[in-house]
Design a protein around this motif. Structure first.
Motif, mmCIF file in Angstrom:
data_model
loop_
_atom_site.group_PDB
_atom_site.id
_atom_site.type_symbol
_atom_site.label_atom_id
_atom_site.label_comp_id
_atom_site.label_asym_id
_atom_site.label_seq_id
_atom_site.Cartn_x
_atom_site.Cartn_y
_atom_site.Cartn_z
ATOM 1 N N VAL A 101 47.555 72.158 35.336
ATOM 2 C CA VAL A 101 46.662 73.250 34.961
ATOM 3 C C VAL A 101 47.297 74.611 35.218
ATOM 4 O O VAL A 101 46.604 75.594 35.428
ATOM 5 C CB VAL A 101 45.297 73.136 35.686
ATOM 6 N N GLN A 102 48.605 74.649 35.187
ATOM 7 C CA GLN A 102 49.324 75.904 35.344
ATOM 8 C C GLN A 102 50.287 76.081 34.183
ATOM 9 O O GLN A 102 50.725 75.110 33.578
ATOM 10 C CB GLN A 102 50.092 75.926 36.660
ATOM 11 N N LYS A 103 50.614 77.329 33.902
ATOM 12 C CA LYS A 103 51.572 77.613 32.826
ATOM 13 C C LYS A 103 52.911 76.976 33.155
ATOM 14 O O LYS A 103 53.340 76.977 34.311
ATOM 15 C CB LYS A 103 51.743 79.116 32.661
ATOM 16 N N PRO A 104 53.575 76.418 32.144
ATOM 17 C CA PRO A 104 54.876 75.796 32.393
ATOM 18 C C PRO A 104 55.987 76.835 32.483
ATOM 19 O O PRO A 104 55.814 77.986 32.079
ATOM 20 C CB PRO A 104 55.067 74.928 31.149
ATOM 21 N N GLU A 105 57.106 76.389 32.992
ATOM 22 C CA GLU A 105 58.312 77.209 32.996
ATOM 23 C C GLU A 105 58.907 77.118 31.592
ATOM 24 O O GLU A 105 59.030 76.030 31.028
ATOM 25 C CB GLU A 105 59.298 76.668 34.029
ATOM 26 N N LYS A 106 59.268 78.255 31.020
ATOM 27 C CA LYS A 106 59.847 78.256 29.673
ATOM 28 C C LYS A 106 61.365 78.258 29.801
ATOM 29 O O LYS A 106 61.947 79.104 30.482
ATOM 30 C CB LYS A 106 59.374 79.456 28.871
ATOM 31 N N LEU A 107 62.011 77.302 29.152
ATOM 32 C CA LEU A 107 63.460 77.171 29.184
ATOM 33 C C LEU A 107 64.006 77.457 27.791
ATOM 34 O O LEU A 107 63.499 76.924 26.801
ATOM 35 C CB LEU A 107 63.865 75.761 29.607
ATOM 36 N N THR A 108 65.044 78.286 27.729
ATOM 37 C CA THR A 108 65.648 78.557 26.427
ATOM 38 C C THR A 108 66.697 77.510 26.081
ATOM 39 O O THR A 108 66.933 77.231 24.916
ATOM 40 C CB THR A 108 66.291 79.953 26.401
ATOM 41 N N THR A 109 67.325 76.951 27.092
ATOM 42 C CA THR A 109 68.296 75.881 26.878
ATOM 43 C C THR A 109 68.000 74.751 27.845
ATOM 44 O O THR A 109 67.347 74.948 28.869
ATOM 45 C CB THR A 109 69.745 76.362 27.101
ATOM 46 N N LEU A 110 68.495 73.605 27.523
ATOM 47 C CA LEU A 110 68.300 72.439 28.381
ATOM 48 C C LEU A 110 69.609 72.181 29.110
ATOM 49 O O LEU A 110 70.402 71.353 28.710
ATOM 50 C CB LEU A 110 67.889 71.242 27.521
ATOM 51 N N ASP A 111 69.813 72.922 30.194
ATOM 52 C CA ASP A 111 71.076 72.824 30.930
ATOM 53 C C ASP A 111 70.909 72.090 32.256
ATOM 54 O O ASP A 111 71.617 72.348 33.207
ATOM 55 C CB ASP A 111 71.687 74.205 31.144
ATOM 56 N N CYS A 112 69.958 71.173 32.305
ATOM 57 C CA CYS A 112 69.752 70.389 33.516
ATOM 58 C C CYS A 112 69.892 68.911 33.178
ATOM 59 O O CYS A 112 69.778 68.505 32.022
ATOM 60 C CB CYS A 112 68.387 70.668 34.134
ATOM 61 N N ASP A 113 70.125 68.117 34.192
ATOM 62 C CA ASP A 113 70.197 66.673 34.022
ATOM 63 C C ASP A 113 68.769 66.152 33.919
ATOM 64 O O ASP A 113 67.902 66.531 34.696
ATOM 65 C CB ASP A 113 70.922 66.067 35.230
ATOM 66 N N TYR A 114 68.492 65.299 32.952
ATOM 67 C CA TYR A 114 67.139 64.796 32.753
ATOM 68 C C TYR A 114 67.167 63.303 32.440
ATOM 69 O O TYR A 114 68.197 62.736 32.136
ATOM 70 C CB TYR A 114 66.434 65.549 31.618
ATOM 71 N N LYS A 115 65.986 62.712 32.547
ATOM 72 C CA LYS A 115 65.797 61.301 32.203
ATOM 73 C C LYS A 115 65.057 61.220 30.881
ATOM 74 O O LYS A 115 64.311 62.133 30.533
ATOM 75 C CB LYS A 115 64.944 60.594 33.273
ATOM 76 N N THR A 116 65.245 60.114 30.204
ATOM 77 C CA THR A 116 64.451 59.871 29.002
ATOM 78 C C THR A 116 63.187 59.136 29.409
ATOM 79 O O THR A 116 63.092 58.587 30.511
ATOM 80 C CB THR A 116 65.230 59.032 27.982
ATOM 81 N N LEU A 117 62.248 59.107 28.517
ATOM 82 C CA LEU A 117 60.993 58.418 28.806
ATOM 83 C C LEU A 117 61.215 56.924 28.991
ATOM 84 O O LEU A 117 60.491 56.275 29.735
ATOM 85 C CB LEU A 117 59.980 58.678 27.691
ATOM 86 N N ASN A 118 62.230 56.373 28.343
ATOM 87 C CA ASN A 118 62.529 54.951 28.515
ATOM 88 C C ASN A 118 62.958 54.623 29.942
ATOM 89 O O ASN A 118 62.860 53.478 30.371
ATOM 90 C CB ASN A 118 63.604 54.499 27.530
ATOM 91 N N GLU A 119 63.446 55.618 30.687
ATOM 92 C CA GLU A 119 63.835 55.406 32.084
ATOM 93 C C GLU A 119 62.627 55.456 33.022
ATOM 94 O O GLU A 119 62.747 55.155 34.198
ATOM 95 C CB GLU A 119 64.855 56.454 32.522
ATOM 96 N N PHE A 120 61.492 55.855 32.496
ATOM 97 C CA PHE A 120 60.281 55.966 33.302
ATOM 98 C C PHE A 120 59.630 54.598 33.403
ATOM 99 O O PHE A 120 59.196 54.032 32.418
ATOM 100 C CB PHE A 120 59.317 56.957 32.650
ATOM 101 N N ASN A 121 59.581 54.059 34.593
ATOM 102 C CA ASN A 121 58.993 52.745 34.806
ATOM 103 C C ASN A 121 57.607 52.949 35.392
ATOM 104 O O ASN A 121 57.432 52.994 36.595
ATOM 105 C CB ASN A 121 59.869 51.905 35.726
ATOM 106 N N SER A 122 56.632 53.075 34.512
ATOM 107 C CA SER A 122 55.291 53.444 34.979
ATOM 108 C C SER A 122 54.618 52.365 35.803
ATOM 109 O O SER A 122 53.743 52.652 36.600
ATOM 110 C CB SER A 122 54.414 53.793 33.785
#
Length: 152
Positions: A101-122
């Protein structure tokens, strides 16, 4: 002889502490998820027009397809019908839900290491706080820190 024992003991301590640290790092993986909202693992999502609120639901592992969810429902209903006292049979959890319920951080580029949704083991995820990145039509990204909604 005692010097060799001390060296071996020191090496064993270093190796075991390195193992513990590496296991801790793996279990506390706080890399954000890059989510494509059209991904079949996304059950539901909602983003307010001003992006001040966001909710998203992912299918729990094992219930990604409609056929699997329908089969699980049928099995539970059959179980309910066979009970002598059919008070309550809980359906399985099909979704895991997050909200922010808070404003997100706006990123102009994706310069961080991230996971894909397929890596999310819910089905085994115990992360209360995750980070979700969603690409916008203008090429920018929004990064939210939603919290896990408790199951009722």
């Amino acid at each position: 002889m005692s010097i060799i024992k001390r060296i071996i003991t020191l090496l064993l301590i270093l190796l075991s502490s390195n193992f513990v640290i590496s296991q801790t790092t793996k279990s506390n993986d706080n890399r954000p998820f890059l989510v494509n909202l059209n991904d079949p693992l996304v059950a539901h999502y909602s983003v307010s027009k001003d992006t001040s609120r966001m909710s998203i639901s992912f299918y729990v592992n094992g219930y990604e397809s409609k056929q699997k969810r329908e089969k699980a429902k049928k099995e539970r209903i059959d179980k309910l019908n066979k009970q002598k006292r059919p008070d309550y049979v809980r359906l399985p959890t099909f979704y895991i839900n997050y909200i922010d319920v808070q404003k997100p951080e706006k990123l102009t580029t994706l310069d961080c290491d991230y996971k894909t949704l397929n890596e999310f083991n819910s089905s085994t995820s115990t992360q209360f706080l995750i980070y979700i990145i969603i690409k916008q039509d203008d090429g920018t990204y929004l990064k939210w820190s939603p919290v896990l909604l408790p199951e009722e």
